[in-house]
Write an enzyme that holds these catalytic residues in place. Structure first.
Site, mmCIF file in Angstrom:
data_model
loop_
_atom_site.group_PDB
_atom_site.id
_atom_site.type_symbol
_atom_site.label_atom_id
_atom_site.label_comp_id
_atom_site.label_asym_id
_atom_site.label_seq_id
_atom_site.Cartn_x
_atom_site.Cartn_y
_atom_site.Cartn_z
ATOM 1 N N HIS A 122 0.795 -1.236 0.000
ATOM 2 C CA HIS A 122 0.000 0.000 0.000
ATOM 3 C C HIS A 122 0.823 1.280 0.000
ATOM 4 O O HIS A 122 0.236 2.362 0.053
ATOM 5 C CB HIS A 122 -0.928 0.022 1.214
ATOM 6 C CG HIS A 122 -2.126 -0.856 1.086
ATOM 7 N ND1 HIS A 122 -3.290 -0.450 0.481
ATOM 8 C CD2 HIS A 122 -2.341 -2.139 1.463
ATOM 9 C CE1 HIS A 122 -4.171 -1.440 0.509
ATOM 10 N NE2 HIS A 122 -3.625 -2.476 1.099
ATOM 11 N N LYS A 157 -8.785 13.955 3.941
ATOM 12 C CA LYS A 157 -7.912 12.779 3.992
ATOM 13 C C LYS A 157 -7.023 12.961 5.214
ATOM 14 O O LYS A 157 -7.045 14.008 5.844
ATOM 15 C CB LYS A 157 -7.063 12.672 2.716
ATOM 16 C CG LYS A 157 -6.343 13.974 2.340
ATOM 17 C CD LYS A 157 -5.640 13.873 0.992
ATOM 18 C CE LYS A 157 -6.572 13.925 -0.189
ATOM 19 N NZ LYS A 157 -6.662 12.679 -0.917
ATOM 20 N N ARG A 158 -6.240 11.941 5.558
ATOM 21 C CA ARG A 158 -5.318 12.120 6.676
ATOM 22 C C ARG A 158 -4.384 13.300 6.399
ATOM 23 O O ARG A 158 -4.027 13.576 5.249
ATOM 24 C CB ARG A 158 -4.500 10.833 6.896
ATOM 25 C CG ARG A 158 -5.281 9.715 7.558
ATOM 26 C CD ARG A 158 -5.820 10.101 8.936
ATOM 27 N NE ARG A 158 -4.787 10.197 9.945
ATOM 28 C CZ ARG A 158 -4.519 9.269 10.850
ATOM 29 N NH1 ARG A 158 -5.238 8.162 10.914
ATOM 30 N NH2 ARG A 158 -3.553 9.433 11.728
ATOM 31 N N LYS A 175 0.570 14.449 1.271
ATOM 32 C CA LYS A 175 -0.734 14.753 0.676
ATOM 33 C C LYS A 175 -0.886 16.256 0.389
ATOM 34 O O LYS A 175 -1.848 16.689 -0.233
ATOM 35 C CB LYS A 175 -1.862 14.258 1.585
ATOM 36 C CG LYS A 175 -1.888 12.713 1.703
ATOM 37 C CD LYS A 175 -2.971 12.230 2.634
ATOM 38 C CE LYS A 175 -2.932 10.737 2.894
ATOM 39 N NZ LYS A 175 -3.475 9.925 1.793
ATOM 40 N N THR A 185 -8.587 6.464 -2.609
ATOM 41 C CA THR A 185 -9.942 5.999 -2.928
ATOM 42 C C THR A 185 -10.943 7.131 -2.728
ATOM 43 O O THR A 185 -12.011 7.119 -3.321
ATOM 44 C CB THR A 185 -10.348 4.787 -2.057
ATOM 45 O OG1 THR A 185 -10.062 5.071 -0.690
ATOM 46 C CG2 THR A 185 -9.616 3.529 -2.475
ATOM 47 N N LYS A 225 -14.499 8.360 -4.862
ATOM 48 C CA LYS A 225 -15.807 8.690 -4.278
ATOM 49 C C LYS A 225 -16.285 10.055 -4.785
ATOM 50 O O LYS A 225 -17.465 10.242 -5.111
ATOM 51 C CB LYS A 225 -15.714 8.688 -2.745
ATOM 52 C CG LYS A 225 -15.480 7.307 -2.169
ATOM 53 C CD LYS A 225 -14.933 7.337 -0.743
ATOM 54 C CE LYS A 225 -14.343 5.981 -0.385
ATOM 55 N NZ LYS A 225 -13.498 6.007 0.806
#
Length: 830
Positions: free
Chosen positions: A378, A556-557, A562, A664, A668
């Site tokens: 992952h 998101k985290r 990110k 993911t 969505k």
């Protein structure tokens, strides 16, 4: 602003009586009242909203139980191959609505509660999220369970029943504060304890080698108590099982203390054993080498393998005697999927069971092990890869360290035979890392001990074989595959039955791409979702937002890779532009950022503080008004995602190329009609392929550009000096413009961005800002914007987890998915 209709009110306008079926509704009401009667304690007359929720949950659960029992009978009679998905995280969220959707009970329950004078939406709000995961990895596991049941696979999810899931996040004076997530305090109507399947798990002790084999002696035993949760497939009457293990001290735990009168202490010490399942480690993409964590990883693996082997041996329904003793058939009947390296101990544990307990010769046991296990990677971030110190292993799991050494010895012999004289390759490919503290590389163990290794998006799988696993790929290329992630349409899309079972049918929307009425309908649905979310924000956050503004969302985290910081720089730049030219027609935006920072991740917590500080300044500036608002979405979780994602206009997926394995959340948003601004990273690449390049806002460096910049050397100061708006934004952050009472508050973030930013925020800044201008221009043209939305929805079929799981089944597990329905419990066999 007129209050938007709730789903409940909207349904009442069209009345679902015709859809619900009178008998169904009457039966549900009867059962609801029966459960309510038993839920209420005798001396309590007035029911609370929570009582009503439990009555409804138990009523729905009644419909699951018969199907659950029948499914298990069906599997025992057919004796299919079974897949065991082992994961340290299952981020399930709420269960009630998903269960009603999958059992086709939603309309009938809505009507029944309405007739009883209750609001089903209000009852659903009483359910606690099952937050047994951190982010993508745990939510993926939840989507996969839904798809495995919907595709008729005999599948089991195995994990840990954490007493405390991912912490609840509170924002206090702009800072993240963590609170324990006591999600079980009111009980959990969806689980069933199964003490009859309790299993012993051993730790510590020593090994003795005898001519007839190896004995693991003087170990401490902890009991694993299983709790089963039913996982219903979509309208096929199949109900699979998620089995989560809870740690229990055995009765005789520390009983030796009784001899010295230490009875109280002996009982209190039981907690030490039971701490194993107490709390989820709250790190996402970060490895923390704590003894308790390794205990959790072995605990779930040991208990699960005992269960797998028990089920393998007695696989005929109603049979209590052992019917299988030939383990050579194990790979034909059992597939074990390791969700990342956290369950990697399954490989040495399976070897221990086969060699030490079942007395198989090593070579035969190893062949069985490799053919049974498969591994999903992952992440490529080095700090996320698990590497356990050998001295911790020797202390906690002495027999497993010996087995890993033997696996490594044989593995390195194979490498040496294939690549004679290549000592450097031997060092790189060893499972044991020398130098400083000796460590076991768990990813290497997973690759060597599995027959299939997959990444989770095409670009990620390509990076694995080209970089971190290149040596292994050169040796065994046949092992490596790609399985692009997906999401379950049952939870993340709520439209007609056909789509929900076959998301590829969304391609049919393209024939309406120029249909004015259809375009208006799509825009209307989005606007309704925005109004509904705006009302939610007003109620829970006490903020009023402009529902006609662009809802620009990044959830998101919180993690440097990110790049929430890139988003911050855009907010500041846009703010400065509005201030400089307040009379221009600016596209109004409401920027929402949400996500949790790991409690020990200082930089991530500072990023949250910066976001809230920027919001404090921008939201209180009268010159800006409602043209720009910044909101930090507190306590982001599955339930909040279900509200925010359908309301989004713009989805931010802006990680540095080559760092996000898949994502993911991006899928969505795409499915729910948001346009993506993103880098060519993770699944964004495939989303652009499916929807058409021109229908996403793609910017920034590609993976090759990042590599080239690494070789050349990344110097943030050059961008700072060259780009006046970037310089202004950074000077405002460092000069205390956003923190006037503490001018130095963000000096660490500034220092990091200027001097040691691994994720090259400044390198993508200029292109990102230009791309955001394109976004603003298009948003002023609602018709063209909505056309792009339709292209995105129509192109999102690939990103169903049904497609992903069908590929795992056929290409890794050797199983065939089926859409066949089994008879419901009340069906009379013909």
């Amino acid at each position: 602003m007129s209050k938007p209709l709730s789903d409940h009110e909207r349904k009442k306008q069209i009345s679902v009586r015709g859809l619900a079926g009178v008998e169904n509704v009457t039966e549900l009401k009867t059962n609801f009242n029966r459960h309510l009667h038993f839920t209420l304690v005798k001396d309590r007359i007035v029911a609370t909203k929570r009582d009503y929720y439990f009555a409804l949950a138990n009523t729905v659960r009644d419909h699951l139980v018969g199907r659950w029992i029948r499914t298990q009978q069906h599997y025992y009679n057919k004796d299919p191959k079974r897949v065991y998905y082992i994961s340290l995280e299952f981020y399930m969220g709420r269960t009630l609505q998903n269960t009603m959707v999958n059992l086709a009970l939603e309309n009938a329950c809505d009507e029944a509660t309405y007739q009883l004078g209750l609001d089903m939406e209000e009852l659903q709000e009483m359910e606690e999220d099952a937050g047994l995961g951190n982010g993508g990895l745990g939510r993926l596991a939840a989507c996969f369970l839904d798809s495995m049941a919907s595709l008729g696979l005999a599948a089991y999810g195995y994990g840990i029943r954490y007493e405390f899931g991912i912490f609840n996040q509170k924002i206090v004076n702009g800072w993240q504060v963590e609170e324990a997530d006591d999600w079980l305090r009111f009980g959990n109507p969806w689980e069933k304890a199964r003490p009859e399947y309790m299993r012993p798990v051993k730790f510590y002790g020593r090994t003795e080698h005898h001519p007839d084999g190896v004995k693991w002696l003087d170990a401490q035993v902890v009991l694993a108590l299983p709790y089963d949760t039913p996982i219903p497939g979509y309208r096929n009457n199949i109900v699979n099982t998620m089995r989560l293990w809870s740690a229990k001290a055995p009765c005789e735990f520390n009983l030796k203390d009784f001899n010295v009168g230490g009875y109280i202490q002996a009982v209190l010490d039981r907690n030490l054993a039971e701490n194993i399942s107490r709390v989820l480690y709250p790190n996402d993409n970060f490895f923390e080498g704590k003894e308790l964590r390794l205990k959790q990883e072995y605990f779930v693996v040991s208990a699960t393998l005992q269960d797998i082997i028990r089920r393998f041996k007695v696989s005929k329904f109603g049979s209590r005697e052992i019917v299988r003793t030939d383990f050579s058939k194990l790979p034909d009947k059992v597939a074990i999927q390791l969700n990342d390296t956290h369950p990697a101990m399954a490989i040495p544990e399976l070897m221990r069971v086969l060699v030490d307990e079942e007395q198989l010769p090593w070579d035969k046991a190893w062949d069985i092990c490799v053919r049974t296990c498969a591994y999903t990677n992952h992440t490529v971030l080095p700090e996320a890869l698990e590497r356990w110190p050998t001295d911790l292993f020797a202390y906690l799991l002495p027999r497993h360290l010996e087995i890993i050494y033997e696996i490594n010895r044989r593995h390195l012999e194979n490498v040496a035979a294939r690549f004679p004289g290549d000592c450097d390759r031997l060092r790189r490919m060893s499972l044991v890392e020398e130098g400083g503290q000796k460590r076991i590389n768990m990813a290497h163990l997973c690759i060597v001990g599995s027959h299939a290794v997959n990444g989770v998006a095409q670009i990620h799988s390509d990076i694995l074989t080209a970089t971190i696993f290149k040596d292994f790929y050169e040796m065994e290329p046949h092992k490596f595959q790609n399985k692009t992630n997906g999401i379950t349409p049952r939870r993340w899309l709520r439209i007609g039955e056909d789509f929900i079972r076959d998301l590829d049918q969304l391609k049919g929307l393209l024939k309406f791409i120029n249909d004015e009425a259809f375009i208006r309908d799509i825009a209307k649905i989005k606007q309704e979702n925005k109004l509904k979310f705006a009302a939610h924000l007003e109620e829970h956050y006490k903020v009023k937002i402009n529902p006609n503004s662009m809802f620009d969302i990044q959830v998101k985290r919180i993690h440097e890779y990110k790049r929430q910081l890139l988003n911050c720089l855009h907010m500041i730049t846009y703010y400065n532009r509005i201030k400089k030219n307040p009379n221009k027609q600016w596209t109004p935006r409401t920027v929402m950022i949400g996500g949790k920072a790991a409690p020990g991740y200082h930089t991530a917590k500072m990023i949250i503080r910066l976001i809230t500080a920027i919001g404090e300044v921008i939201n209180n500036d009268p010159v800006v008004g409602d043209r720009l608002k910044v909101i930090f979405l507190e306590n982001y979780r599955v339930t909040l995602a279900e509200k925010a994602i359908p309301a989004a206009d713009l989805s931010q997926q802006i990680s540095t190329a080559g760092t996000e394995a898949s994502g993911t959340g991006n899928m969505k948003f795409m499915l729910n009609g948001a346009l993506t601004i993103g880098t060519m990273d993770g699944a964004n690449v495939e989303m652009a392929e499916e929807a058409g390049d021109g229908n996403l806002f793609i910017f920034g460096m590609r993976v090759d550009d990042v590599d080239a910049l690494d070789k050349k050397g990344y110097h943030a100061v050059e961008y700072y000096n060259r780009l006046p708006e970037l310089k202004q934004a950074m000077d405002q952050i460092s000069g205390g413009f956003f923190s006037p009472k503490q001018p130095d508050l963000f000096k660490e973030i500034v220092n990091m961005l200027m001097h040691h930013d691994r994720f090259k925020v400044f390198a993508d800044y200029e292109d990102y800002i230009k791309c955001q201008e394109t976004v603003n221009d298009l948003y002023k043209n609602p018709k063209e914007w909505t056309k792009k939305v339709i292209y995105n929805i129509a192109g999102s079929g690939k990103f169903s987890s049904d497609r992903t799981i069908a590929q795992y089944a056929r290409e890794i597990w050797g199983m065939e998915p089926t859409l066949e329905k089994i008879p419901a419990p009340d069906d009379i066999p013909q």
